[in-house]
Structures are given as C-alpha cells and as structure tokens.
Scaffold this motif. Sequence first.
Motif: not given
Length: 217
Positions: A24, A27-28, A56, A59, A62, A66
């Motif tokens: 995750f 992806i972020g 996603n 998302w 994520s 991040q």
Amino acid sequence: ASTLFMLSNFVLNIVSINNDDFFFLNIGRYILKNLSFPTVDHFTLLGQYHQLSMTNSSWLYSIFLQFGYSLTGSWLFLQLSTILASFIISLLLGLIVKTKTKSKTFPAVIISLWGIMSTLNLSFFLQIRPQTFAIIFLLLIIYFFETKKNIWFVPPFMLIAMNIHVGLWPIFILVVAFYTWKNKQYKIFGLSALTTLLTPNNIQGILSPFKFMKYKG
C-alpha cells in the motif's frame, strides 16, 4: 475499558507490520509522484507473474499511508492512527449497542470484549489495514440508521469507505439494503449503491475480490 484497551494494544502491537503495508505504501507513493493511478500491477510477485492489471481498490488508504510515513519517517504515526481507529471502533460499538438496550452495563461488556480481542490481536482489523478505517464508516452508517438521524450522510460516508477499500462493498450494500428496506428509504439505497462505482476502476473495482480468488499464492 476503551482507554485501557487502547494503551494495552499500543504496547503489544507496536511492531505489527506485514508485507501488505509496503504494498500500500508503494501504491500511495506512485499516485502522489505521478498524480495518476497505476494501471499495471508491478508491486507484487503475483501481479508480475500473471501480468495483472492494477485495481486501485484502496487508493485513498494508500495515500494516507504514504502521507503518514513521509511525515514522520517511520511507522509510528500509522500505528498510532490504527490504535486510535480501533479505539473509535470500540466506542461506536458501544453506542450502537446502547441504541438497542436500556442496560448501562451491556455496552460496556461489548466494548470490553472488543478490547480483549484487539489487545490479544485476535481481530484482523487491529493492524495497519484499510479495513480498519473502512469499518469505522460502516459502524457510523449503522449508527445513523439506528438513531434515524443524519441519514443523508450515509451515501457520502459510503463513498469514502469504497475508496478506502472497495472490496468491502458487499458488506456495505447488505447493511444499507437492510435498513433502507426496513425504513423504505429507497433513495438512500440508490445513492449508496451508486458509490460502489465511483472509484478509479468503476465496475472492475467491484469485481476485484472475485478476480483474485482464482489465483493461488
């Protein structure tokens, strides 16, 4: 009981990190760097091996992951967020139970049971996972229906939840369908059902839980 569980959970699960967290996180990082959603799954061995297209499904979570990691440079912020989310879950459970009973002790028992499960890490939700945060919105939706207040918050809250983890859409739909059928609030159901399509992958997001079931490993 909730405060004691929250502190115990922090001590026992402060190092609870798994491989999905890095999935995750990456992806972020990709979304924030490219300002677009990945279309090919380069983040997992399964995706690379089968050349899977990217769904996603989490998302929004994520990006949160991040953001929190880049803000602190460690997992501490995210672990604290998870424990706080679990604390909120325990309180919402108590409030929901309170709407169904006049007993003052039964809600406390439910909260305590959740606290014990969470502290012993018996609950899947007590990790840094998108489900942890999506379940808060599910409980809020149930609370709105039970109290018959703020019902029109259900569709926007469900929209947020679907972009946190669209894979949970069957649970949300079943809950909303039950209450809207019971109270004849069909417009609420229609708007809530529509939110399952308002994700980056639209219909593919809804089908994503079934797509991965055919792969092993």
